[in-house]
Motif scaffolding. Structure first.
Motif, PDB file in Angstrom:
ATOM      1  N   GLN A 138     -17.952  44.355  36.740  1.00  0.00           N
ATOM      2  CA  GLN A 138     -17.495  43.976  38.212  1.00  0.00           C
ATOM      3  C   GLN A 138     -17.521  44.938  39.161  1.00  0.00           C
ATOM      4  OE1 GLN A 138     -13.853  42.310  36.877  1.00  0.00           O
ATOM      5  NE2 GLN A 138     -14.891  40.390  35.971  1.00  0.00           N
ATOM      6  N   GLU A 152     -21.132  46.186  39.856  1.00  0.00           N
ATOM      7  CA  GLU A 152     -21.757  45.060  40.531  1.00  0.00           C
ATOM      8  C   GLU A 152     -21.672  44.925  42.020  1.00  0.00           C
ATOM      9  OE1 GLU A 152     -23.439  40.735  38.758  1.00  0.00           O
ATOM     10  OE2 GLU A 152     -21.648  40.792  39.285  1.00  0.00           O
ATOM     11  N   SER A 153     -20.105  44.930  42.051  1.00  0.00           N
ATOM     12  CA  SER A 153     -19.788  44.729  43.498  1.00  0.00           C
ATOM     13  C   SER A 153     -20.515  46.042  44.541  1.00  0.00           C
ATOM     14  CB  SER A 153     -18.217  44.884  43.783  1.00  0.00           C
ATOM     15  OG  SER A 153     -17.768  46.211  43.404  1.00  0.00           O
ATOM     16  N   GLY A 190     -16.171  36.745  34.181  1.00  0.00           N
ATOM     17  CA  GLY A 190     -15.800  35.780  35.425  1.00  0.00           C
ATOM     18  C   GLY A 190     -17.126  35.008  35.606  1.00  0.00           C
ATOM     19  N   SER A 191     -16.907  33.966  36.287  1.00  0.00           N
ATOM     20  CA  SER A 191     -18.133  33.073  36.613  1.00  0.00           C
ATOM     21  C   SER A 191     -19.086  33.727  37.665  1.00  0.00           C
ATOM     22  CB  SER A 191     -17.733  31.635  37.088  1.00  0.00           C
ATOM     23  OG  SER A 191     -16.867  31.794  37.975  1.00  0.00           O
ATOM     24  N   SER A 192     -18.522  34.639  38.346  1.00  0.00           N
ATOM     25  CA  SER A 192     -19.255  35.160  39.490  1.00  0.00           C
ATOM     26  C   SER A 192     -20.257  36.256  39.051  1.00  0.00           C
ATOM     27  CB  SER A 192     -18.352  35.492  40.493  1.00  0.00           C
ATOM     28  OG  SER A 192     -17.584  36.674  40.042  1.00  0.00           O
ATOM     29  N   PHE A 193     -20.010  36.789  37.778  1.00  0.00           N
ATOM     30  CA  PHE A 193     -21.005  37.848  37.294  1.00  0.00           C
ATOM     31  C   PHE A 193     -22.171  37.396  37.275  1.00  0.00           C
ATOM     32  CE2 PHE A 193     -22.579  40.589  33.884  1.00  0.00           C
ATOM     33  CZ  PHE A 193     -22.567  41.590  34.292  1.00  0.00           C
ATOM     34  N   GLY A 194     -23.339  38.233  37.978  1.00  0.00           N
ATOM     35  CA  GLY A 194     -24.500  37.944  37.694  1.00  0.00           C
ATOM     36  C   GLY A 194     -25.358  38.776  37.161  1.00  0.00           C
TER      37      GLY A 194
END
Length: 222
Positions: free
Chosen positions: A17, A20-21, A40-44
């Motif tokens: 995370q 990625e950020s 988490g759902s926001s991980f792309g």
């Protein structure tokens, strides 16, 4: 940079995370598909189910275009095997493996695989809080002649400039930790109460430096 992470426990998920950020592309490999829920759902990034040292699994994760590989599963053997495959088979330049056994960590470090010895690091951090003087260094150069260490600092130094601390003790202050944040001091930086001082010094002068830091400016000058 594309980065492959083996292991989706708390460390692997947090690492994924954070990276990625920062704009990197990430692939996380884990044998347990339910582990990816930690991302988490926001991980792309990519979620790859499989064994982290299997070459086909690594290819699916994009190891061939990766600039870095982190092995942070719960198994020492798996981590070191995966790290060696990433470096030696796929030529990944930046590789690191988490190792729980500190004795193994030292061996693998000598083999050229950068390791993070989790248990040893945690124990050292606790020692620095429980016994501020005499703790293990944070870093030591290969020759052992120079080391980076957190040195317990007497409150008598509070209000004095870092330049004074350096001049009186003969060390180089590498950085401070203030209110949980690392900072690079200048010669005008004034030491505040609660600052953690990290210094570069010769290994044979540790006791002398610790005594000077513990005694305050007057004793150091004397």
């Amino acid at each position: 940079m594309h980065i492959v992470i083996m292991g989706c426990g708390r460390v692997g998920a947090a690492l994924a995370q954070t990276l990625e950020s920062q704009g990197h592309t990430i692939a996380v490999v884990d044998q347990d598909p339910t582990a990816f829920r930690r991302l988490g759902s926001s991980f792309g990034g990519r979620r790859v189910t499989g064994v982290g040292f299997d070459q086909d699994t690594l290819r699916e994760a994009g190891i061939e275009e990766a600039g870095a590989f982190a092995a942070v599963s719960s198994g020492d053997n798996s981590n070191i095997i995966a790290a060696r495959v990433a470096r030696e088979t796929f030529g990944v330049e930046n590789v690191a493996a988490r190792i729980y056994d500190p004795r193994r960590a030292e061996v693998y470090q000598r083999l050229g695989i950068p390791t993070v010895a989790t248990v040893r690091w945690t124990a050292d951090q606790m020692l620095r809080r429980l016994l501020p003087s005499g703790a293990e260094p944070l870093w030591r150069d290969p020759s052992g002649g120079v080391q980076l260490a957190e040195v317990h600092t007497s409150t008598a130094w509070v209000g004095h400039k870092i330049s004074t601390l350096q001049d009186e003790t003969g060390v180089r202050v590498a950085f401070l930790t203030r209110l949980g944040e690392a900072m690079l001091p200048t010669s005008r930086t004034v030491l505040q109460e609660g600052d953690l001082v990290h210094v570069m010094m010769h290994s044979d002068e540790v006791e002398k430096v610790e005594a000077a830091f513990a005694g305050g400016p007057e004793e150091a000058h004397a």
